[in-house]
Design a protein around this motif. Structure first.
Motif, PDB file in Angstrom:
ATOM      1  N   ILE A   1      16.129  89.529  15.954  1.00 23.41           N
ATOM      2  CA  ILE A   1      15.934  90.311  17.176  1.00 23.41           C
ATOM      3  C   ILE A   1      14.997  91.485  16.915  1.00 23.41           C
ATOM      4  O   ILE A   1      14.879  91.977  15.796  1.00 23.41           O
ATOM      5  CB  ILE A   1      17.286  90.837  17.718  1.00 23.41           C
ATOM      6  CG1 ILE A   1      18.088  91.528  16.603  1.00 23.41           C
ATOM      7  CG2 ILE A   1      18.085  89.711  18.348  1.00 23.41           C
ATOM      8  CD1 ILE A   1      19.286  92.319  17.117  1.00 23.41           C
ATOM      9  N   CYS A   2      14.344  91.939  17.963  1.00 24.05           N
ATOM     10  CA  CYS A   2      13.504  93.120  17.895  1.00 24.05           C
ATOM     11  C   CYS A   2      14.389  94.360  17.745  1.00 24.05           C
ATOM     12  O   CYS A   2      15.410  94.464  18.419  1.00 24.05           O
ATOM     13  CB  CYS A   2      12.679  93.209  19.174  1.00 24.05           C
ATOM     14  SG  CYS A   2      11.790  94.768  19.324  1.00 24.05           S
ATOM     15  N   PRO A   3      14.026  95.293  16.859  1.00 23.03           N
ATOM     16  CA  PRO A   3      14.833  96.526  16.709  1.00 23.03           C
ATOM     17  C   PRO A   3      14.929  97.321  18.011  1.00 23.03           C
ATOM     18  O   PRO A   3      15.870  98.098  18.194  1.00 23.03           O
ATOM     19  CB  PRO A   3      14.074  97.331  15.638  1.00 23.03           C
ATOM     20  CG  PRO A   3      13.086  96.408  15.033  1.00 23.03           C
ATOM     21  CD  PRO A   3      12.857  95.289  15.966  1.00 23.03           C
ATOM     22  N   MET A   4      13.939  97.130  18.890  1.00 25.67           N
ATOM     23  CA  MET A   4      13.941  97.856  20.158  1.00 25.67           C
ATOM     24  C   MET A   4      14.634  97.064  21.259  1.00 25.67           C
ATOM     25  O   MET A   4      14.760  97.526  22.382  1.00 25.67           O
ATOM     26  CB  MET A   4      12.505  98.159  20.595  1.00 25.67           C
ATOM     27  CG  MET A   4      11.689  98.922  19.556  1.00 25.67           C
ATOM     28  SD  MET A   4      12.416 100.503  19.087  1.00 25.67           S
ATOM     29  CE  MET A   4      12.193 101.407  20.607  1.00 25.67           C
ATOM     30  N   HIS A   5      15.034  95.833  20.945  1.00 23.27           N
ATOM     31  CA  HIS A   5      15.696  94.966  21.918  1.00 23.27           C
ATOM     32  C   HIS A   5      14.852  94.789  23.179  1.00 23.27           C
ATOM     33  O   HIS A   5      15.343  94.926  24.309  1.00 23.27           O
ATOM     34  CB  HIS A   5      17.081  95.497  22.278  1.00 23.27           C
ATOM     35  CG  HIS A   5      17.989  95.625  21.094  1.00 23.27           C
ATOM     36  ND1 HIS A   5      18.475  94.550  20.389  1.00 23.27           N
ATOM     37  CD2 HIS A   5      18.481  96.719  20.469  1.00 23.27           C
ATOM     38  CE1 HIS A   5      19.242  94.975  19.402  1.00 23.27           C
ATOM     39  NE2 HIS A   5      19.253  96.288  19.414  1.00 23.27           N
ATOM     40  N   CYS A   6      13.569  94.527  23.005  1.00 19.90           N
ATOM     41  CA  CYS A   6      12.688  94.320  24.153  1.00 19.90           C
ATOM     42  C   CYS A   6      13.132  93.094  24.934  1.00 19.90           C
ATOM     43  O   CYS A   6      13.607  92.120  24.363  1.00 19.90           O
ATOM     44  CB  CYS A   6      11.254  94.100  23.687  1.00 19.90           C
ATOM     45  SG  CYS A   6      10.592  95.512  22.806  1.00 19.90           S
ATOM     46  N   LYS A   7      12.945  93.179  26.234  1.00 22.81           N
ATOM     47  CA  LYS A   7      13.307  92.043  27.079  1.00 22.81           C
ATOM     48  C   LYS A   7      12.367  90.874  26.784  1.00 22.81           C
ATOM     49  O   LYS A   7      11.155  91.047  26.696  1.00 22.81           O
ATOM     50  CB  LYS A   7      13.202  92.436  28.544  1.00 22.81           C
ATOM     51  CG  LYS A   7      14.210  91.683  29.383  1.00 22.81           C
ATOM     52  CD  LYS A   7      14.525  92.422  30.675  1.00 22.81           C
ATOM     53  CE  LYS A   7      15.502  91.609  31.503  1.00 22.81           C
ATOM     54  NZ  LYS A   7      16.879  91.743  31.058  1.00 22.81           N
TER      55      LYS A   7
ATOM     56  N   LYS B   1       7.534  88.209  14.966  1.00 21.70           N
ATOM     57  CA  LYS B   1       7.219  89.497  15.573  1.00 21.70           C
ATOM     58  C   LYS B   1       7.601  89.491  17.033  1.00 21.70           C
ATOM     59  O   LYS B   1       7.519  88.474  17.711  1.00 21.70           O
ATOM     60  CB  LYS B   1       5.715  89.771  15.439  1.00 21.70           C
ATOM     61  CG  LYS B   1       5.357  90.405  14.114  1.00 21.70           C
ATOM     62  CD  LYS B   1       3.901  90.825  14.100  1.00 21.70           C
ATOM     63  CE  LYS B   1       3.557  91.546  12.806  1.00 21.70           C
ATOM     64  NZ  LYS B   1       2.183  92.009  12.758  1.00 21.70           N
ATOM     65  N   CYS B   2       7.985  90.663  17.503  1.00 22.72           N
ATOM     66  CA  CYS B   2       8.314  90.810  18.910  1.00 22.72           C
ATOM     67  C   CYS B   2       7.035  90.681  19.737  1.00 22.72           C
ATOM     68  O   CYS B   2       6.047  91.358  19.443  1.00 22.72           O
ATOM     69  CB  CYS B   2       8.955  92.176  19.139  1.00 22.72           C
ATOM     70  SG  CYS B   2       9.195  92.551  20.871  1.00 22.72           S
ATOM     71  N   PRO B   3       7.034  89.809  20.733  1.00 22.21           N
ATOM     72  CA  PRO B   3       5.833  89.650  21.568  1.00 22.21           C
ATOM     73  C   PRO B   3       5.566  90.849  22.464  1.00 22.21           C
ATOM     74  O   PRO B   3       4.468  90.996  22.995  1.00 22.21           O
ATOM     75  CB  PRO B   3       6.146  88.392  22.391  1.00 22.21           C
ATOM     76  CG  PRO B   3       7.626  88.326  22.443  1.00 22.21           C
ATOM     77  CD  PRO B   3       8.138  88.936  21.164  1.00 22.21           C
ATOM     78  N   VAL B   4       6.552  91.707  22.613  1.00 22.86           N
ATOM     79  CA  VAL B   4       6.403  92.855  23.517  1.00 22.86           C
ATOM     80  C   VAL B   4       5.846  94.065  22.774  1.00 22.86           C
ATOM     81  O   VAL B   4       4.836  94.652  23.158  1.00 22.86           O
ATOM     82  CB  VAL B   4       7.741  93.183  24.203  1.00 22.86           C
ATOM     83  CG1 VAL B   4       7.588  94.339  25.169  1.00 22.86           C
ATOM     84  CG2 VAL B   4       8.285  91.946  24.918  1.00 22.86           C
ATOM     85  N   CYS B   5       6.492  94.462  21.662  1.00 29.75           N
ATOM     86  CA  CYS B   5       6.092  95.688  20.963  1.00 29.75           C
ATOM     87  C   CYS B   5       5.467  95.408  19.605  1.00 29.75           C
ATOM     88  O   CYS B   5       5.082  96.340  18.912  1.00 29.75           O
ATOM     89  CB  CYS B   5       7.280  96.640  20.829  1.00 29.75           C
ATOM     90  SG  CYS B   5       8.551  96.049  19.697  1.00 29.75           S
ATOM     91  N   GLN B   6       5.377  94.129  19.202  1.00 26.92           N
ATOM     92  CA  GLN B   6       4.731  93.709  17.949  1.00 26.92           C
ATOM     93  C   GLN B   6       5.472  94.173  16.700  1.00 26.92           C
ATOM     94  O   GLN B   6       4.913  94.149  15.609  1.00 26.92           O
ATOM     95  CB  GLN B   6       3.264  94.194  17.892  1.00 26.92           C
ATOM     96  CG  GLN B   6       2.419  93.750  19.084  1.00 26.92           C
ATOM     97  CD  GLN B   6       2.340  92.228  19.219  1.00 26.92           C
ATOM     98  OE1 GLN B   6       2.091  91.528  18.251  1.00 26.92           O
ATOM     99  NE2 GLN B   6       2.563  91.713  20.420  1.00 26.92           N
TER     100      GLN B   6
HETATM  101 ZN   LIG Z   1      10.085  94.683  20.759  1.00 25.96          ZN
END
Ligand SMILES: [Zn+2]
Length: 73
Positions: A43-49, A58-63
């Motif tokens: 999971i993204c540490p920022m829990h991006c939607k 990698k998170c597609p929202v915040c990278q």
């Molecule tokens: Zn993210």
């Protein structure tokens, strides 16, 4: 006259009750941890939607790099 006061109080408390219900509902939505951004293995540490994956990446929202979800058992 007494009856009117009782009815007013009753109505007032009913409105207050529905307000509280609405409030708690909004609170629950804000802290909703049932989405894939919380339940995936990584999971993204920022829990991006829209984030979260079964594999590292990698998170597609915040990278940011995905973290292993330690809460997943
Ligand atoms: Zn993210």
């Amino acid at each position: 006259m007494k009856k009117i006061i009782i009815v007013t109080l009753l109505l007032g408390s009913m409105i207050c009750y529905s307000c509280k219900q609405e409030g708690s509902k909004h609170k629950m939505e804000k802290h909703d941890t049932s989405g894939p951004e919380f339940t995936s293995a990584y999971i993204c540490p920022m829990h991006c939607k829209g984030s979260g994956s079964d594999q590292p990446g990698k998170c597609p929202v915040c990278q940011m790099d995905y973290e292993l979800n330690e809460e997943k058992k």
